[in-house]
Write an enzyme that holds these catalytic residues in place. Sequence first.
Site, PDB file in Angstrom:
ATOM      1  N   HIS A  17       0.459  -1.663   0.042  1.00 41.18           N
ATOM      2  CA  HIS A  17      -0.161  -0.222   0.153  1.00 41.18           C
ATOM      3  C   HIS A  17       0.770   1.134  -0.073  1.00 41.18           C
ATOM      4  CE1 HIS A  17      -3.606  -2.425   2.294  1.00 41.18           C
ATOM      5  NE2 HIS A  17      -3.504  -2.774   1.093  1.00 41.18           N
ATOM      6  N   LYS A  41     -17.272  -7.101   8.683  1.00 42.97           N
ATOM      7  CA  LYS A  41     -16.440  -7.708   7.282  1.00 42.97           C
ATOM      8  C   LYS A  41     -15.735  -7.987   9.499  1.00 42.97           C
ATOM      9  CE  LYS A  41     -14.188  -7.727   3.582  1.00 42.97           C
ATOM     10  NZ  LYS A  41     -13.872  -7.409   2.684  1.00 42.97           N
ATOM     11  N   ARG A  94      -1.388  -6.359  -8.373  1.00 43.89           N
ATOM     12  CA  ARG A  94      -0.062  -6.978  -7.852  1.00 43.89           C
ATOM     13  C   ARG A  94       0.141  -7.996  -8.665  1.00 43.89           C
ATOM     14  NH1 ARG A  94      -2.814  -7.724  -2.473  1.00 43.89           N
ATOM     15  NH2 ARG A  94      -4.302  -8.186  -4.045  1.00 43.89           N
ATOM     16  N   SER A 132      -3.007  -7.494   2.978  1.00 38.08           N
ATOM     17  CA  SER A 132      -3.728  -7.431   3.932  1.00 38.08           C
ATOM     18  C   SER A 132      -3.690  -9.177   5.056  1.00 38.08           C
ATOM     19  CB  SER A 132      -4.470  -6.449   3.841  1.00 38.08           C
ATOM     20  OG  SER A 132      -3.309  -5.352   4.005  1.00 38.08           O
TER      21      SER A 132
END
Length: 165
Positions: A17, A41, A94, A132
């Site tokens: 990030h 979440k 990515r 993450s």
Amino acid sequence: MRRAIFPGSFDPPTNGHLDIIKRSCPLFDEIIIAVLNNPDKHPLFSVEERCGIIREILPSVKNGDCKVTVESFSGLTADFARERGATAIVRGIRAVSDYEYELRMALMNRKLEPQIETVFLMAGEEYSYVSSTLMKQVFMLGGRVAGLIPELVESRMREKLNTQK
Ligand code: PNS
């Protein structure tokens, strides 16, 4: 004034990030890091904690004159971008596997707000496998994540782990 938002969950922020923030700085006058408030979440860090962590890390990320701020948001990314007067939504890619999901999001956001463009930036190759979710999993199981997440994030995750024991 070229203003962009960089939306995400950032639970937690990774060096991938930070790499995207650094790379987007020369392209815009202002970037708002938009941290999604997603309590459903069950994130590891609350939205306030995530915003606080990013604010603490930001001085090490600064690249040129671009103003970088951090805000939380709820609801649609496209609405938040419009409300803040942004002309672009920055997202990091990515690997090819990210592309399909990102393309769908970008097209939906463009349908919602045709004047706001999504700008994809390629993260550094060294972060191509960093997410993450993976960082949380590896860290929680005792694996080494040094160099992949900021040291501050590592220490905050350690604190979380200790309080959860
Ligand atoms: O870091 P993430 O989890 O990949 O970020 C995903 C995020 C926050 C950008 C996406 O889930 C999002 O935009 N959520 C807000 C709700 C929304 O706008 N949904 C429609 C997207 S087309």
